[in-house]
Design an enzyme around this catalytic site. Sequence first.
Site, PDB file in Angstrom:
ATOM      1  N   TYR A  48      48.104 -30.882  -6.357  1.00 37.14           N
ATOM      2  CA  TYR A  48      47.750 -29.465  -6.341  1.00 37.14           C
ATOM      3  C   TYR A  48      49.016 -28.705  -5.997  1.00 37.14           C
ATOM      4  CZ  TYR A  48      42.699 -29.629  -6.808  1.00 37.14           C
ATOM      5  OH  TYR A  48      41.432 -29.762  -7.293  1.00 37.14           O
ATOM      6  N   ASP A  55      43.398 -27.406 -14.022  1.00 37.34           N
ATOM      7  CA  ASP A  55      42.119 -26.753 -14.325  1.00 37.34           C
ATOM      8  C   ASP A  55      41.510 -26.074 -13.108  1.00 37.34           C
ATOM      9  OD1 ASP A  55      41.305 -28.871 -12.789  1.00 37.34           O
ATOM     10  OD2 ASP A  55      40.283 -29.950 -14.393  1.00 37.34           O
ATOM     11  N   HIS A  63      37.299 -31.734 -14.607  1.00 36.32           N
ATOM     12  CA  HIS A  63      37.245 -31.831 -13.139  1.00 36.32           C
ATOM     13  C   HIS A  63      35.837 -32.233 -12.675  1.00 36.32           C
ATOM     14  CE1 HIS A  63      39.790 -30.239  -9.658  1.00 36.32           C
ATOM     15  NE2 HIS A  63      38.708 -30.682  -9.053  1.00 36.32           N
TER      16      HIS A  63
HETATM   17  C1  PYR Z   1      37.409 -30.603  -5.656  1.00 30.68           C
HETATM   18  O1  PYR Z   1      36.660 -30.371  -4.692  1.00 30.68           O
HETATM   19  O2  PYR Z   1      36.979 -30.736  -6.805  1.00 30.68           O
HETATM   20  C2  PYR Z   1      38.813 -30.708  -5.438  1.00 30.68           C
HETATM   21  O3  PYR Z   1      39.524 -31.058  -6.318  1.00 30.68           O
HETATM   22  C3  PYR Z   1      39.367 -30.373  -4.133  1.00 30.68           C
END
Ligand code: PYR
Length: 505
Positions: A242, A270, A363
């Site tokens: 990140y 993303d 994600h």
């Molecule tokens: C999430 O909670 O999806 C993270 O990547 C921190």
Amino acid sequence: MAGQDEKVISGKEVAQHNSRESCWIIVHGKVYDVTDFLDEHPGGSKIILKYAGKDATAEYDPIHPPDAITTHLPPEKHLGRVDPGTVEKVEVQITDQEKERQQRLANRPPLSEILNLHDFEYIARAVMPEKAWAYYSSAADDEITNRENHAAYHRIWWRPRILRDVTHVDFSTKILGHPTKMPLYITATALGKLGHPDGELNLTRAAAKHGVIQMIPTLASCSFDELVDNAKPGQVQFLQLYVNKDRSITEKFVRHAEQRGIKALFITVDAPQLGRREKDMRQKFDAEDPAEVTENKQQDKVDRSQGAARAISSFIDPGLDWKDIPWFQKITKMPLILKGVQCWEDALQAYDMGLAGVVLSNHGGRQLDFSRSGIEVLVEVVRELKKQRGLNFPNEKFQLFVDGGVRRANDVLKAIALGATAVGVGRPFLYAFSSYGFEGVDHALNILHDEFEMNMRLLGARNLKEVVPEMVDASSLQSHIVAVPGDRLYDSNYESMQHARLREV
Ligand code: PYR
């Protein structure tokens, strides 16, 4: 301030600083003055004030990366070391709900009865603390993409080949030049200690045992160095990044990772802002007394009704841009991969900028709802990169990865057939260690291994090169309709979203 000269402070003195006007807390035996930080705390001031003058380690640990305090508090607020004998124990009240959970944990079935990754999820839902389950399982908005990630695999069907000698099947491969026993990697997921006291270490150990690669998350509960230190000699680890608004922090971290032997950097692209995960948000809200929430709102500048995700993510830079890519290329020699690409145009740009690959991912459905599944995006990326740049996949120079919704080796092999180098698996391993610790992840990888072996035989593929596009019928992949009457993931494990609760009268 660290080391021998550190001031020793008595627990009694710390206990006197128990208010908004002067708030000290103890974390891992160190005393911090967090008075000025109260309103900056992404999780809100109330939770810190609950531990004012006390030892906050147990609450702090699972939800913060280990260096959160040192990064956010100026050194003069690090007051010294507490004299351990003088600290009053924080009384932990065990609720009836918690007692019931512990009972369920004690009664979980032996691993021999866990036959697939769905079983882990089912058990995890019953035995995990509610907040942890909410954080791991939640996804964005109406969770349509979360469900679609899994459902998309139901729209791909096999065209297996027969009468091939499949006595020996080999499903090992290389990811970015590094060997793996299976065409998958343990992808990055945050806050491992919410689910189990050993957190991500469970994954490091299981990855070593099974010869697969672990991607270390920026937001791990264990420290980065702990996860690297616990790897076996020669064990390959990747890093998920990140990007911090303060680029000097990111630069230091990336250089350190490279120096510690990390083999590839997966930059998350993303998540300029974390999505609304309402199950997670509701948990946090439920934990508060509604009356107090209203009363304290004036004092609390931060919206704290946003769950664990909001609490840990405020450092992420929404300004990250394509023009930052050359900077990354300058500060590291590690191969760079963009994690979270969702259309061929961005995949093509990544290729043109000399990156090593992309993860076609939404994600885990936790970001933009109605994003398409990675497996669906894979098909268009393979088609367009062949058309526009003459690339064939799998491709050593520019590798495609997919994650999201994978629960079976069968799913993974569909992605391999369609051109992926490997597939990332995240939540299933969290559920495995949340329910059974290291042995859970070990068992999950054994299950996947057995599934690969069987599926390869039934497909008539002796190695992954023989898992080819002609073996799948993906013609329905783009029609976003699930043509199955029921599904184990959603019928038994998937938890419907709740509505706002009426106050009791
Ligand atoms: C999430 O909670 O999806 C993270 O990547 C921190």
